[in-house]
Scaffold this active site. Sequence first.
Site, mmCIF file in Angstrom:
data_model
loop_
_atom_site.group_PDB
_atom_site.id
_atom_site.type_symbol
_atom_site.label_atom_id
_atom_site.label_comp_id
_atom_site.label_asym_id
_atom_site.label_seq_id
_atom_site.Cartn_x
_atom_site.Cartn_y
_atom_site.Cartn_z
ATOM 1 N N HIS A 141 0.780 -1.237 0.000
ATOM 2 C CA HIS A 141 0.000 0.000 0.000
ATOM 3 C C HIS A 141 0.810 1.284 0.000
ATOM 4 C CE1 HIS A 141 -3.750 1.994 0.091
ATOM 5 N NE2 HIS A 141 -4.388 1.221 0.927
ATOM 6 N N THR A 172 -5.163 10.273 0.085
ATOM 7 C CA THR A 172 -6.506 10.034 0.623
ATOM 8 C C THR A 172 -6.781 11.049 1.721
ATOM 9 O OG1 THR A 172 -5.662 8.457 2.254
ATOM 10 C CG2 THR A 172 -6.473 7.548 0.155
#
Length: 653
Positions: free
Chosen positions: A375, A500
């Site tokens: 990630h 994000t």
Amino acid sequence: MIGANKIICTNNHVCQMFMHHRNFANKKINDINYQYLQRSKVPTMHFQKSLPRLPIPDLSKTGDRYLKAVRPLLNNDHYRAAEETTNDFITNEGKILQEKLVAKDKINKHTSYISEYWFDLYLRDRAPLPINYNPLITFVNDEKPEYNNQLIRSTNMLISAVRFMLSLREQILEPEVYHLNPKKSNTPLFRNVTSMLPEAISWYGAYLFKAFPLDMSQFVGLFGATRIPHLTKDVIFRDPNSKHIVVQKNGNFYIFDVLDADGNLLSPLEMLGNLSKIMNDNTPKAEHPLGILTTQNRDEWAKQREYLEATGNSETLKKIDSAIFNLVLDSDEIQEDKHKILKKYLHDDGLNRWFDKSFSLIVTSDGVAGINFEHSWGDGVAVLRFFQDIFAETTKNPFIHPDSKPADSNVTVQRLEFKLDDKSKQFIENAKNVYKSWCDSLSIDYILYEGLNKGACKKHKVSPDCIMQLAFQAAHHLLKGSFVGTYESCSTSAFKHGRTETMRPCTEQTKAFCEGLHSGKTSTEELRAVMQQCSLYHSELIKQAAMGQGFDRHMFALMKMAEENNIPRPKIFDSYDYKFLNKSILSTSTLSSPSVMAGGFGPVVKEGFGIGYSAFPDKLGAAVTSYKSHNDSSHFIEALHKSFIDITKILSG
């Protein structure tokens, strides 16, 4: 009917398909139409230069948003203390840190204010990658059962994946664009106009079509990349010219070139030939499967890897690191068992995995396919785009078919050999035992609820995402009688180097709904009215987060500014309210697509739940993980099922 020298076909579409398949299976490797998945008129990075920059929110608005987020979680005394601490921060240290953050941002216009900090956050964390960080996404099965054969599906996905990569390398992969009105903007006119505009103003041209180009900077992280463990902080290694892939089978590692000496993609039958050789290799399961070492604490693995390199394995490890990606061939049949699917793609036993690769494409013996991805390099936007594109091609226009015969040419398969002494073998045995114990401590369950769906939610004028989040709050309240820190991931990829933002779905409105629902004293009409308020506020919070107007990343950046400038850590970051909010008991994320069967990830904290969810056209679905010593995901699923039923009844009146 096939004649001596001609083909007579009564179904023109079938005839064209047959010719397409026959021709492409034998395509010359220098055929330009075969080399690339897409040949976009608009260059891949055309909009990148003119993308808007991620805004730094106003400090006072961040304070207000923060207090609204903690209000439903705190009693009156704790909330008064939070107000005092927050207001003190806003008027004192916060002002100084804000000025420094704005000044730093002004001299780093090539990126976003959060990008460096976010990479650093991931790479410094010493927690193991599987369960903690690496998410899973699984493909829907091919509607044609014969194409779910492991060899056929693996080869088709490999071909399409490399075609995607070559399009990206050549800068002819279609840029990622969010079309507000696709009928007007997802058109040849849009592409013609925007492609002619200079890069410096191209975004504004797209904006006039009500289309919003997204950041493409993460896409390079998909291929030829590996996160390499180092003490205190990992590094991401990238080889932009890689020509080979790594394949894992039975804990063994194989490599072969998918591009020839000129950089051209091998023909479909040559790709099939290489994978056939690996599939038919009778080498027994690896006695000491090295992949298990990637399941460990990052510092522990860093020390072990350093030892492996010092004992003659440096070049072999580099071949894994530099591979385009990792293709994993598993021997299990799991078609009908959703629990097995979730476990296999989230963690499995670690013996046939390399969790450090940017992504691993995993295919089981019965053709179920999915991705486990590291990630730190990127987020769901890049992975989902890749996922959707290769699914579309492999299910609609596959290159390999049940009657395809593997070629013998350009077969370059090598099985990697490692030099493992007794100390290295002990590393592996210890890691096996620790990882098995860890995986056994995890509880995984899922729900597919057909009583409500995406369309029905919209028909009742409530956000499908809000309904999902409302159900999670109601389920937790039913189980625990409390409200907790809840995290919903929201992409900020509409901005240059956006990552994000956190959307906080536990609100005063959702709290009122849950308490009213479970008290039994609130009428259906009143609950429906509160639900409408939940939906309106939820949609507003999503909009704020997507537009870079959340508060979580801003506060995190201000905390990092204090560290960088040797300013004493502000009191707010050690306060009860900040810690309580940021202990994500409910960590949630959604990736919705017709090509996705399931997605999920592990709990963020030991006491928490990891919830991957989707609102499908025909149902609502969620995969839930937790640690058995603290929670039972099956109990949460039962409570979630009841919450879905309650919400459905309220919506239907």
